[in-house]
Design a protein around this motif. Structure first.
Motif, mmCIF file in Angstrom:
data_model
loop_
_atom_site.group_PDB
_atom_site.id
_atom_site.type_symbol
_atom_site.label_atom_id
_atom_site.label_comp_id
_atom_site.label_asym_id
_atom_site.label_seq_id
_atom_site.Cartn_x
_atom_site.Cartn_y
_atom_site.Cartn_z
ATOM 1 N N PRO A 1 0.825 -1.209 0.000
ATOM 2 C CA PRO A 1 0.000 0.000 0.000
ATOM 3 C C PRO A 1 0.860 1.261 0.000
ATOM 4 N N PHE A 2 0.403 2.296 -0.730
ATOM 5 C CA PHE A 2 1.112 3.573 -0.688
ATOM 6 C C PHE A 2 0.174 4.744 -0.408
ATOM 7 N N GLY A 3 -1.118 4.477 -0.247
ATOM 8 C CA GLY A 3 -2.060 5.535 0.102
ATOM 9 C C GLY A 3 -3.440 4.954 0.290
ATOM 10 N N ALA A 4 -4.317 5.684 0.992
ATOM 11 C CA ALA A 4 -5.669 5.170 1.239
ATOM 12 C C ALA A 4 -6.643 6.318 1.453
ATOM 13 N N LEU A 5 -7.861 6.099 0.979
ATOM 14 C CA LEU A 5 -9.011 6.944 1.303
ATOM 15 C C LEU A 5 -9.936 6.099 2.161
ATOM 16 N N VAL A 6 -10.200 6.564 3.380
ATOM 17 C CA VAL A 6 -11.042 5.821 4.324
ATOM 18 C C VAL A 6 -12.196 6.730 4.728
ATOM 19 N N ILE A 7 -13.397 6.442 4.212
ATOM 20 C CA ILE A 7 -14.574 7.253 4.507
ATOM 21 C C ILE A 7 -15.252 6.686 5.747
ATOM 22 N N PHE A 8 -15.409 7.520 6.776
ATOM 23 C CA PHE A 8 -15.779 7.070 8.120
ATOM 24 C C PHE A 8 -17.054 7.786 8.545
ATOM 25 N N CYS A 9 -17.997 7.048 9.085
ATOM 26 C CA CYS A 9 -19.277 7.633 9.473
ATOM 27 C C CYS A 9 -19.106 8.706 10.555
ATOM 28 N N ALA A 10 -19.791 9.852 10.364
ATOM 29 C CA ALA A 10 -19.736 10.937 11.345
ATOM 30 C C ALA A 10 -20.312 10.504 12.686
ATOM 31 N N GLY A 11 -21.368 9.688 12.664
ATOM 32 C CA GLY A 11 -21.951 9.213 13.913
ATOM 33 C C GLY A 11 -20.964 8.383 14.715
ATOM 34 N N CYS A 12 -20.228 7.498 14.028
ATOM 35 C CA CYS A 12 -19.213 6.699 14.721
ATOM 36 C C CYS A 12 -18.093 7.586 15.249
ATOM 37 N N ARG A 13 -17.729 8.607 14.457
ATOM 38 C CA ARG A 13 -16.694 9.526 14.908
ATOM 39 C C ARG A 13 -17.118 10.234 16.195
ATOM 40 N N LEU A 14 -18.387 10.673 16.287
ATOM 41 C CA LEU A 14 -18.865 11.353 17.483
ATOM 42 C C LEU A 14 -18.933 10.380 18.666
ATOM 43 N N ALA A 15 -19.316 9.126 18.389
ATOM 44 C CA ALA A 15 -19.410 8.135 19.463
ATOM 45 C C ALA A 15 -18.042 7.796 20.037
ATOM 46 N N LEU A 16 -17.001 7.842 19.209
ATOM 47 C CA LEU A 16 -15.664 7.490 19.687
ATOM 48 C C LEU A 16 -15.077 8.567 20.599
ATOM 49 N N GLY A 17 -15.474 9.838 20.399
ATOM 50 C CA GLY A 17 -14.993 10.908 21.273
ATOM 51 C C GLY A 17 -13.476 10.953 21.328
ATOM 52 N N ASP A 18 -12.921 10.924 22.527
ATOM 53 C CA ASP A 18 -11.468 11.016 22.694
ATOM 54 C C ASP A 18 -10.734 9.792 22.163
ATOM 55 N N GLU A 19 -11.468 8.685 21.968
ATOM 56 C CA GLU A 19 -10.832 7.473 21.445
ATOM 57 C C GLU A 19 -10.448 7.625 19.975
ATOM 58 N N LEU A 20 -10.855 8.725 19.346
ATOM 59 C CA LEU A 20 -10.548 8.934 17.938
ATOM 60 C C LEU A 20 -9.047 8.887 17.680
ATOM 61 N N LYS A 21 -8.269 9.322 18.657
ATOM 62 C CA LYS A 21 -6.809 9.303 18.469
ATOM 63 C C LYS A 21 -6.300 7.887 18.257
ATOM 64 N N ASP A 22 -7.023 6.895 18.834
ATOM 65 C CA ASP A 22 -6.599 5.504 18.654
ATOM 66 C C ASP A 22 -6.840 5.016 17.235
ATOM 67 N N VAL A 23 -7.816 5.640 16.524
ATOM 68 C CA VAL A 23 -8.055 5.252 15.138
ATOM 69 C C VAL A 23 -6.808 5.512 14.306
ATOM 70 N N VAL A 24 -6.189 6.673 14.511
ATOM 71 C CA VAL A 24 -4.996 7.015 13.734
ATOM 72 C C VAL A 24 -3.888 5.998 13.976
ATOM 73 N N SER A 25 -3.599 5.702 15.232
ATOM 74 C CA SER A 25 -2.494 4.780 15.524
ATOM 75 C C SER A 25 -2.794 3.377 15.021
ATOM 76 N N GLN A 26 -4.076 2.946 15.115
ATOM 77 C CA GLN A 26 -4.395 1.595 14.662
ATOM 78 C C GLN A 26 -4.432 1.505 13.142
ATOM 79 N N PHE A 27 -4.883 2.570 12.476
ATOM 80 C CA PHE A 27 -4.781 2.590 11.013
ATOM 81 C C PHE A 27 -3.318 2.501 10.590
ATOM 82 N N ARG A 28 -2.452 3.243 11.293
ATOM 83 C CA ARG A 28 -1.023 3.200 10.974
ATOM 84 C C ARG A 28 -0.469 1.784 11.155
ATOM 85 N N ASN A 29 -0.863 1.141 12.256
ATOM 86 C CA ASN A 29 -0.382 -0.212 12.512
ATOM 87 C C ASN A 29 -0.829 -1.174 11.413
#
Length: 394
Positions: A327-355
């Motif tokens: 892989p050299f790039g990605a577009l990941v379309i993420f539901c706004a409702g899920c984003r609001l539900a995750l709250g502060d956990e959103l930072k974990d999405v970035v690290s887990q996507f990276r992993n």
């Protein structure tokens, strides 16, 4: 040959400054016009100024854009400052071809838009490898029906509905020649690389379900002949009746769904997010439904959403990862409702996507509906889902 996928972001609190910063940051990385610009922005931005500024700096590049709820995510983190956010993914591909078409208004001609985009890409008569679709909320199903009528199940679709910060209709779309709060923009991609697709939800079914017995547009009036909001309140074990008005945030972890099919004897679903309780004790959803369909209550938790969202950046073995493709790039379309539900956990999405993906650029807008193909090829518009494309090359 140039083949690359880069992102740049800005939290500048004026549109001209943010757009100029994006252009400068892209040129600093590759002093070469991109083939395609994917432009995501919050409602604070003036979309006409944004489009005009980027097109002035990148006159040869195709442009497709869509507003995002409360910020945008890239590999560098979550970007938002007092409601301001702009992130752009630039796709560089000297050997590929890209076309964009947009239309303002409520009456859309999907086939005409597809043909205009294909002509814009200079590939008449050739099926694209991907259609990227962004519409205003309410126009998703008509566009998907038109795509299916034109191409059947042969062409992958990745999409997300334009969003604002608080469901007040402040969403926007933009493309090379125009912009509009209502309408559709799509891009057809003929890239000189391989693509991997995913379309997932982070929810599991409960045992509570009922039949839609009355409907008015996207408002479910009754379930099993009882007011829909009353039934839903009972299903989620709510002590007080729902008050008339928005319930988007309160319903994110307990949406409704319709079973679409079976995969390996396990059911899979298309989700519908209850957006508001109406004065008639109905439930207004972010998807269309039909009388006679069965609605099933679904469930998730913050941890469950996070873990199951990782499926959207999983690359299956058949995509060639055991060989030379990376892989050299990605577009990941993420539901706004899920984003609001995750709250502060959103930072974990970035690290887990990276992993999951490695240290590659990605861009993630937060949308009010997601589009993709389900396991047996069905084109679907759902809520609370993740729709993604990962770009792969040797």
């Amino acid at each position: 040959m140039v083949l690359n996928f880069l992102t740049a972001h800005s939290i500048a609190q004026t549109t001209p400054l943010a757009a100029e910063q994006i252009a400068d940051r892209l040129f600093d990385q590759i002093p070469h016009p991109p083939s395609l610009l994917l432009v995501y922005f919050t409602q604070a931005h003036d979309v006409a100024v944004l489009r005009q500024t980027l097109k002035k700096r990148f006159p040869e590049s195709r442009l497709i854009g869509c507003s995002s709820c409360c910020g945008i995510l890239t590999q560098a983190g979550h970007h938002a400052e007092q409601g301001w956010s702009l992130a752009v993914a630039a796709f560089y591909d000297d050997k590929g071809a890209y076309g964009v078409a947009g239309q303002a208004g409520e009456t859309l001609d999907a086939r005409q838009l597809l043909r205009r985009a294909i002509a814009d890409g200079g590939r008449p008569g050739e099926l694209p490898q991907l259609i990227l679709l962004h519409t205003s909320p309410g126009l998703e199903e008509v566009m998907l029906a038109g795509i299916e009528a034109e191409f059947g199940t042969t062409v992958p679709v990745v999409g997300g509905s334009a969003a604002d910060d608080d469901v007040r209709g402040q969403w926007q779309l933009c493309w090379d020649e125009g912009d509009s709060p209502q309408g559709c923009v799509l891009a057809v991609l003929y890239p000189d690389c391989q693509l991997a697709f995913q379309f997932h939800s982070g929810y599991v079914p409960t045992e509570r379900h009922g039949i839609i017995t009355a409907l008015d547009g996207r408002e479910v009036l009754t379930i099993d002949h009882e007011p829909a909001a009353r039934v839903y309140a009972r299903w989620v074990e709510r002590e007080e009746p729902w008050q008339t008005g928005p319930i988007l945030r309160e319903t994110t972890l307990s949406p409704l769904a319709r079973q679409v099919g079976l995969l390996d004897d396990l059911p899979y679903y298309k989700l519908s997010h209850p957006e508001a309780v109406t004065p008639r004790e109905g439930l207004r959803l972010f998807t269309e439904t039909r009388v006679g369909e069965r609605l099933q209550l679904m469930y998730s938790s913050q941890e469950g959403l996070l873990q199951r969202s990782l499926n959207a950046v999983r690359i299956e073995p058949e995509y060639g990862m055991a060989g030379t493709l990376q892989p050299f790039g990605a577009l990941v379309i993420f539901c706004a409702g899920c984003r609001l539900a995750l709250g502060d956990e959103l930072k974990d999405v970035v690290s887990q996507f990276r992993n999951q993906l490695g240290e590659i650029p990605f861009v993630t807008p937060f949308t009010f509906g997601e589009q993709g193909r389900l396991p047996h090829g069905e084109l679907a518009h759902g809520n609370l889902m993740v729709s993604s494309v990962i770009f792969l090359d040797s």
